[in-house]
Scaffold this motif. Structure first.
Motif, PDB file in Angstrom:
ATOM      1  N   LEU A 131       7.848   5.486  -1.176  1.00  0.00           N
ATOM      2  CA  LEU A 131       7.653   6.918  -0.953  1.00  0.00           C
ATOM      3  C   LEU A 131       7.257   7.634  -2.239  1.00  0.00           C
ATOM      4  O   LEU A 131       7.920   7.489  -3.267  1.00  0.00           O
ATOM      5  N   GLY A 166       5.326  13.874   1.521  1.00  0.00           N
ATOM      6  CA  GLY A 166       5.837  12.546   1.202  1.00  0.00           C
ATOM      7  C   GLY A 166       4.886  11.499   1.746  1.00  0.00           C
ATOM      8  O   GLY A 166       4.630  11.459   2.958  1.00  0.00           O
ATOM      9  N   ASP A 168       3.559   7.480   2.160  1.00  0.00           N
ATOM     10  CA  ASP A 168       3.830   6.043   2.111  1.00  0.00           C
ATOM     11  C   ASP A 168       2.609   5.385   1.469  1.00  0.00           C
ATOM     12  O   ASP A 168       1.540   5.313   2.082  1.00  0.00           O
ATOM     13  N   VAL A 201      13.652   3.027   2.790  1.00  0.00           N
ATOM     14  CA  VAL A 201      12.800   3.329   1.630  1.00  0.00           C
ATOM     15  C   VAL A 201      13.234   2.440   0.478  1.00  0.00           C
ATOM     16  O   VAL A 201      14.407   2.422   0.101  1.00  0.00           O
TER      17      VAL A 201
END
Length: 326
Positions: A131, A166, A168, A201
């Motif tokens: 993240l 946020g 990925d 995460v």
């Protein structure tokens, strides 16, 4: 603080790395599909266009939340105000042979506040999320920077909202987003961002604004002790009192920066991957725009959720894959 800006005169200059796209055919088709209206308005939506009958007393809505979100999405993709969006959706429905009523602009504005978005599909991941979190400002009203600079004036009222994203970095999808007032700090907005994540995460990357025990404690509490936290400590950072016997991850970062320098630490820790978050911010301002169209805060939050869905949809149509060119 980015050291290369201050030490550029003493830094060895490397040639800029060159890369080439290895899946150009797939990526080119994805770029073409972004302008295909059938991607955003498909015949399958007709069955869910009208709202289901209410089981409780009260007014009966004509349009489902999905119909409102489709109309607002088309308006954002093709950068049209609400009145023009109404005309756009009506013309597309006629051309596609869809027998559906079209919400008028006042309905789109009223229903946009607190709109329930369709549940996002969970992407198939090979592993946990890496993240990257970043934030930027979105303009809402007031004179532009050019006029302010030309006439030496200052904004008479607050004219910005703060967008938090946020990303990925493995899949390229935005996994969490939020809009806050401009006086809300990044660490303060982090808990609501993490609430949107329904997967483990493994690594968290952010800039120095997130440095501190509250952020570290929050991440460990949400994702466990195994999470790798990569946040640059400030120049004035000092080791904890128990660093000699039980160093924290932050202590290890401080020690490595003192031994090898900040630039070497950025490479070894993977902090350079945070640039992916900055690139996503730039993509938002290029595709969605640097300014919010809505005037009230609930509609602005809906606008951000729709913008997030748009970018994720475009990413799913095809993303570029690169390889370094020697």
């Amino acid at each position: 603080m980015m050291p290369h800006k201050f030490n550029s005169s003493r830094r060895h200059k490397f040639e800029k790395k060159r890369q080439k796209v290895t899946n150009w055919r797939v990526y080119n088709e994805g770029l073409r599909q972004r302008g295909d209206v059938t991607i955003w308005l498909s015949p399958e939506v007709v069955d869910k266009w009208l709202a289901a009958k209410r089981q409780t007393p009260g007014g009966q809505p004509t349009y489902s939340d999905m119909a409102i979100s489709v109309c607002l999405t088309l308006g954002m993709v093709f950068k049209q105000p609400l009145r023009q969006t109404q005309g756009l959706v009506g013309s597309l429905a006629r051309l596609m042979g869809l027998d559906v009523p079209v919400p008028n602009f006042s309905t789109l504005s009223r229903r946009g506040a607190g709109l329930s978005m369709p549940e996002k599909s969970k992407a198939q991941r090979a592993g946990p999320i890496e993240l990257v979190v970043d934030s930027t400002g979105l303009k809402i009203f007031g004179e532009g920077e050019w006029l302010q600079n030309k006439h030496k004036t200052k904004a008479k009222r607050k004219s910005w909202r703060k967008l938090h994203l946020g990303l990925d970095i493995t899949t390229g999808d935005i996994v969490c987003s939020d809009l806050t007032k401009d006086d809300v700090g990044d660490p303060t907005a982090l808990p609501e961002l993490l609430d949107q994540i329904d997967a483990p995460v493994s690594r968290f990357l952010a800039d120095g604004a997130y440095d501190g025990d509250p952020t570290s404690d929050l991440l460990v509490d949400r994702f466990g002790e195994a999470i790798e936290i990569v946040i640059p400590p400030p120049i004035t950072a000092v080791l904890s009192l128990d660093a000699a016997r039980n160093p924290t991850p932050r202590d290890k970062h401080i020690a490595e920066i003192r031994d090898k320098g900040r630039l070497a630490w950025q490479v070894s820790s993977g902090y350079n991957h945070r640039s992916r978050g900055e690139a996503q911010i730039g993509r938002w301002k290029m595709v969605i725009g640097p300014k919010l169209k809505s005037r009230n805060f609930p509609n602005q939050k809906t606008e951000v959720r729709i913008g997030t869905n748009i970018l994720n949809k475009m990413n799913g149509l095809g993303r570029a894959k690169y390889e370094a060119v020697a």
